[in-house]
Design a protein around this motif. Sequence first.
Motif, PDB file in Angstrom:
ATOM      1  N   GLN A 189       0.824  -1.205   0.000  1.00  0.00           N
ATOM      2  CA  GLN A 189       0.000   0.000   0.000  1.00  0.00           C
ATOM      3  C   GLN A 189       0.858   1.255   0.000  1.00  0.00           C
ATOM      4  N   LYS A 199     -14.932  -0.751   4.567  1.00  0.00           N
ATOM      5  CA  LYS A 199     -13.752  -1.051   5.368  1.00  0.00           C
ATOM      6  C   LYS A 199     -13.599  -2.542   5.646  1.00  0.00           C
ATOM      7  N   GLN A 203     -10.360  -4.772   4.466  1.00  0.00           N
ATOM      8  CA  GLN A 203      -9.506  -5.487   5.422  1.00  0.00           C
ATOM      9  C   GLN A 203      -9.474  -6.982   5.151  1.00  0.00           C
TER      10      GLN A 203
END
Length: 223
Positions: A189, A199, A203
């Motif tokens: 990232q 989210k 994840q």
Amino acid sequence: MADYGQFCSVARAHEAIGGRWTLLVARELLCGSRRFNDIRRGIPRISRTMLSERLQDLVRVGAVTRVEGEHGPEYALTDSGRELMGIVGALGTWGQRWLPRRAEDEDLDLEPLLVDMQRRVRTDALPSEPLVVRFEIEGQHRPRFLLLKEAEVSFCTQNPGFPEPLCVRARLPALVAWWRGDATFAEAQRLGLRMEGPKGLVQAFPGWFERYLFAGVVPAASG
């Protein structure tokens, strides 16, 4: 091409399977590809003529058989062909351990990466509802898509009609670095891999994949 003229089985085997592209064709077959276009999708720079020649070579040495499938010709490994896994695995391990890994400096194609991601999905880890992940990769003219559902995983050039909650926007070297095991997801990232979407899905995304077969091979210590 002239034979090596040696009794040695190393030389004789290299005559049989050492031609350019041959072991990559074997790799695709070992990974489950059976049809001509599926094999070529994993090796996009091979010409159709060369792929046909390499498949014929493998048939001739008894490593592959050509059979008529439901939708046309298919290629299946024989016992001889399946034993090539030892050679392909040894090459993969050696390359991962000893060759430099600098994705930034490598001439990379996107399609073989996404093909490998498709075949290494952990279907038991996927959300219960089918979804599509959109890949927008810097320098690519159009997005690509992965359909993820328990009964089917597909690499597509168009969304096949399912919700598209996740988008991967990345520089190709960053995505390669994560997939190949050069970097953790967090490190990738920082190198330019961006995820957009809810989210919880963002994840969960890295855990949906087994990652590259040789990702766990540690590079040899430099110096």
